[in-house]
Scaffold this motif. Structure first.
Motif, short mmCIF file in Angstrom:
data_model
loop_
_atom_site.label_atom_id
_atom_site.label_comp_id
_atom_site.label_asym_id
_atom_site.label_seq_id
_atom_site.Cartn_x
_atom_site.Cartn_y
_atom_site.Cartn_z
N ARG A 27 0.83 -1.21 0.00
CA ARG A 27 0.00 0.00 0.00
C ARG A 27 0.86 1.26 0.00
O ARG A 27 0.57 2.23 -0.69
CB ARG A 27 -0.97 -0.02 1.17
N ASP A 31 1.09 4.08 -2.97
CA ASP A 31 0.93 5.50 -2.65
C ASP A 31 2.14 6.31 -3.11
O ASP A 31 1.99 7.37 -3.73
CB ASP A 31 0.70 5.66 -1.14
N ARG A 34 2.19 6.64 -6.89
CA ARG A 34 1.20 7.63 -7.35
C ARG A 34 1.66 9.06 -7.10
O ARG A 34 1.21 9.98 -7.76
CB ARG A 34 -0.15 7.37 -6.69
N GLN A 35 2.58 9.22 -6.15
CA GLN A 35 3.15 10.56 -5.89
C GLN A 35 4.40 10.83 -6.74
O GLN A 35 5.04 11.86 -6.59
CB GLN A 35 3.49 10.69 -4.40
#
Length: 146
Positions: A27, A31, A34-35
């Motif tokens: 996870r 995350d 995606r950043q």
């Protein structure tokens, strides 16, 4: 360098029989990807590398996290690379699933690590925490209840 330790309060596995800290690592990797971060997931060996690799394929059915195990995929590696030795390219985020701090840790600006609930893994995490503190890392902890 900053290091965040996630303290898992319960010894549990996800639905796929993956250790809870592997699920959390997946996870975090998603995350960070995606950043726009380039992520390296460090493992104790090939077996753990394959477990986290398989979990990244399946844990979020509605999204995809481009990843590969070292030696597979494109020359520069996918945005998320998994392995048990130093990555070839530049990466700024380390997710440590190994029981030791890698000797190449200083290459990363952000480190994520885990304190699983089992006593043996908890003791190894304490040693990693001490080692990172000695290396001058800014340390923080976050409790994870489930």
């Amino acid at each position: 360098m900053n290091a965040i330790f996630y303290v898992l309060k319960q010894q549990s596995e996800s639905e796929n029989n993956v250790p809870a800290h592997f699920d959390l690592a997946a996870r975090i990797a998603a995350d960070q990807y995606r950043q726009g971060a380039r992520v390296f997931i460090y493992t104790n060996g090939k077996d753990d590398s394959h477990i986290i690799d398989e979990h990244l394929w399946a844990f979020e059915v509605d999204s995809f996290v481009p990843h590969n195990i070292q030696g597979e995929g494109p020359n520069a590696g996918a945005p998320v690379e998994i392995g048990d030795f130093a990555p070839a390219g530049k990466r700024n985020v380390l997710i440590n699933l190994a029981t030791v701090v890698p000797d190449f840790v200083a290459r990363f600006s952000q480190i994520y690590d885990f304190v699983p609930a089992s006593d043996e893994l908890k003791q190894a995490a304490r040693e990693r925490y001490k080692q990172l503190r000695q290396l001058g890392a800014t340390l923080s902890t976050h409790d994870i209840e489930s």
